[in-house]
Design a protein around this motif. Structure first.
Motif, short mmCIF file in Angstrom:
data_model
loop_
_atom_site.label_atom_id
_atom_site.label_comp_id
_atom_site.label_asym_id
_atom_site.label_seq_id
_atom_site.Cartn_x
_atom_site.Cartn_y
_atom_site.Cartn_z
N ALA A 46 28.20 40.79 46.40
CA ALA A 46 29.09 39.71 46.84
C ALA A 46 29.68 39.93 48.24
O ALA A 46 30.19 38.97 48.84
CB ALA A 46 30.23 39.54 45.84
N LYS A 47 29.64 41.14 48.75
CA LYS A 47 30.24 41.39 50.06
C LYS A 47 29.25 41.04 51.18
O LYS A 47 28.06 40.86 50.94
CB LYS A 47 30.69 42.84 50.16
N TYR B 149 37.77 33.03 46.70
CA TYR B 149 37.22 32.33 45.54
C TYR B 149 36.51 33.30 44.60
O TYR B 149 36.53 33.14 43.38
CB TYR B 149 36.27 31.22 45.99
N HIS B 150 35.87 34.29 45.19
CA HIS B 150 35.17 35.29 44.37
C HIS B 150 36.16 36.12 43.56
O HIS B 150 35.98 36.31 42.35
CB HIS B 150 34.33 36.20 45.26
N THR B 151 37.22 36.60 44.21
CA THR B 151 38.15 37.49 43.52
C THR B 151 39.12 36.74 42.62
O THR B 151 39.45 37.21 41.52
CB THR B 151 38.94 38.33 44.55
N TYR B 152 39.57 35.54 43.04
CA TYR B 152 40.57 34.81 42.26
C TYR B 152 39.95 33.98 41.15
O TYR B 152 40.45 33.94 40.03
CB TYR B 152 41.39 33.92 43.19
N HIS B 153 38.84 33.30 41.46
CA HIS B 153 38.21 32.41 40.47
C HIS B 153 37.00 33.04 39.78
O HIS B 153 36.44 32.44 38.86
CB HIS B 153 37.77 31.11 41.14
N GLY B 154 36.55 34.20 40.26
CA GLY B 154 35.36 34.81 39.68
C GLY B 154 34.09 34.07 40.05
O GLY B 154 33.06 34.21 39.36
N LEU B 155 34.11 33.31 41.15
CA LEU B 155 32.93 32.55 41.57
C LEU B 155 31.85 33.49 42.08
O LEU B 155 32.14 34.49 42.75
CB LEU B 155 33.34 31.57 42.68
N GLU B 156 30.61 33.18 41.74
CA GLU B 156 29.49 33.97 42.27
C GLU B 156 29.25 33.57 43.72
O GLU B 156 28.81 32.45 43.99
CB GLU B 156 28.24 33.73 41.43
N THR B 157 29.53 34.47 44.63
CA THR B 157 29.41 34.18 46.07
C THR B 157 28.56 35.23 46.75
O THR B 157 28.48 36.39 46.31
CB THR B 157 30.80 34.15 46.74
N ARG B 158 27.92 34.81 47.85
CA ARG B 158 27.14 35.70 48.70
C ARG B 158 27.47 35.35 50.15
O ARG B 158 27.64 34.17 50.48
CB ARG B 158 25.63 35.54 48.46
N ILE B 159 27.54 36.36 51.02
CA ILE B 159 27.87 36.15 52.43
C ILE B 159 26.80 36.83 53.29
O ILE B 159 26.63 38.06 53.21
CB ILE B 159 29.24 36.73 52.79
N VAL B 160 26.08 36.06 54.09
CA VAL B 160 25.09 36.62 55.00
C VAL B 160 25.62 36.56 56.43
O VAL B 160 26.10 35.51 56.88
CB VAL B 160 23.73 35.90 54.89
#
Length: 328
Positions: free
Chosen positions: A233-234, A160-171
């Motif tokens: 984002a990673k 979703y982050h790479t395809y839609h440009g969504l702001e995402t965070r992964i903990v």
């Protein structure tokens, strides 16, 4: 006033996150289907004008009226007892639930943080574990339902982050402890403390040489908050790198609780990881974060919480449905 949706809000970590965001001045929308969560954890919030709660399963379509600034996805069974008992629900919340919430974040133009876990590393062959390690996971073993659910959660979030440009965070969360843990959920700390309070022997699986690294919940919440507000984002490991063997940890609990009972040993469960220690270099460099609460202090706070619980909670499962809550 900014608005945040927190799924798994009635759980151990979710409830502490609700507390934190209310203190920061947010309007908090809590959501939980109560399959493992407990309304007691958020009862103190029901009178707050900026808190609302929805009893909903995020594997079904999720609708939230109005604007949303942030979503924190913490809905998931997290203990072996839970995800071995409800394996399909565990997979569904990691897959379908995450998909639904990413779709909601896209529709609302909200930033989303998803809760992954050190279990994505499986039984690691790299120690300590860094974020660029791909893991050593058995996808068809008993723990695979949790491990692979979280690995999928990370994959679809990055898509979703790479395809839609969504702001995402992964903990990636390592072993965490503190008040509001469930005494009977099978995780090592509440298991040991519960056994000590009941006057039982402490059960160590395997020879006790396997290691864990325990992070106090306040430290973890601070790391999560900083990650959400960052531009990274990673995946980021958040945990305490202070490593201890399970055998030594059992001795710490014996000393803390003053129990005179002994430690007994049983066979190690299949695929139980032998080592758990986060490399938190990224958290230090990107977030300016590292744990502050010493394990001795954190254990004291947690033990005081467990001692304050009604005696029946030492032996009975907590109520975790609206019906049971109302009938108290």
């Amino acid at each position: 006033m900014k608005r945040v949706l927190i799924t798994g809000a009635a759980g151990f970590l979710g409830s502490h996150l609700c507390d934190r965001f209310l203190r920061e001045g947010y309007h908090v929308i809590g959501m939980d289907n109560l399959i493992t969560g407990n309304l007691d954890n958020i009862e103190h919030l029901f009178s707050e004008k900026n808190f609302e709660f929805y009893n909903h399963d995020v594997t079904k379509f999720v609708h939230v009226s109005g604007e949303l600034d942030y979503i924190l996805h913490f809905a998931s069974p997290a203990s072996p007892i839970d995800y071995l008992k409800i394996p399909i629900q565990t997979l569904k919340v990691g897959a379908m639930g995450t998909h639904n919430l990413l779709g909601l974040a896209k529709a609302k133009n909200a930033r989303i943080l998803v809760a992954s876990t050190s279990e994505v590393y499986g039984d690691p062959q790299v120690h300590p574990q860094t974020e660029d390690y791909w893991g050593h996971v058995n996808p068809v073993g008993p723990r695979g339902v949790y491990d692979e659910a979280k690995r999928y959660l990370e994959a679809i979030t990055m898509a979703y982050h790479t395809y839609h440009g969504l702001e995402t965070r992964i903990v990636r969360i390592f072993n965490t402890y503190g008040p509001r843990m469930r005494l009977n959920d099978g995780r090592v700390l509440p298991a040991f403390v519960g056994q000590a309070l009941r006057g039982e022997d402490l059960t160590v699986f395997g020879d006790g040489s396997q290691t864990r690294s325990f992070c106090y919940v306040d430290d973890l919440v601070e790391g999560i908050y900083r990650l959400l507000m960052s531009d990274y984002a990673k995946p980021v490991n958040v945990g305490n790198p202070s490593e201890i063997s399970i055998a030594d940890f059992a001795e710490e609990i014996i000393k803390l609780t003053g129990t005179t009972n002994k430690v007994i040993y049983k066979d190690l469960p299949k695929d139980d990881p032998m080592q758990r220690q986060p490399d938190i270099t990224k958290a230090r460099e990107i977030l300016g974060w590292e744990p502050k609460v010493d394990r001795s202090e954190g254990l004291k706070r947690t033990y005081d919480y467990f001692k304050s619980l009604p005696e029946e909670k030492l032996y009975k499962k907590e109520h975790n449905t609206f019906e049971e809550y109302i009938k108290r």
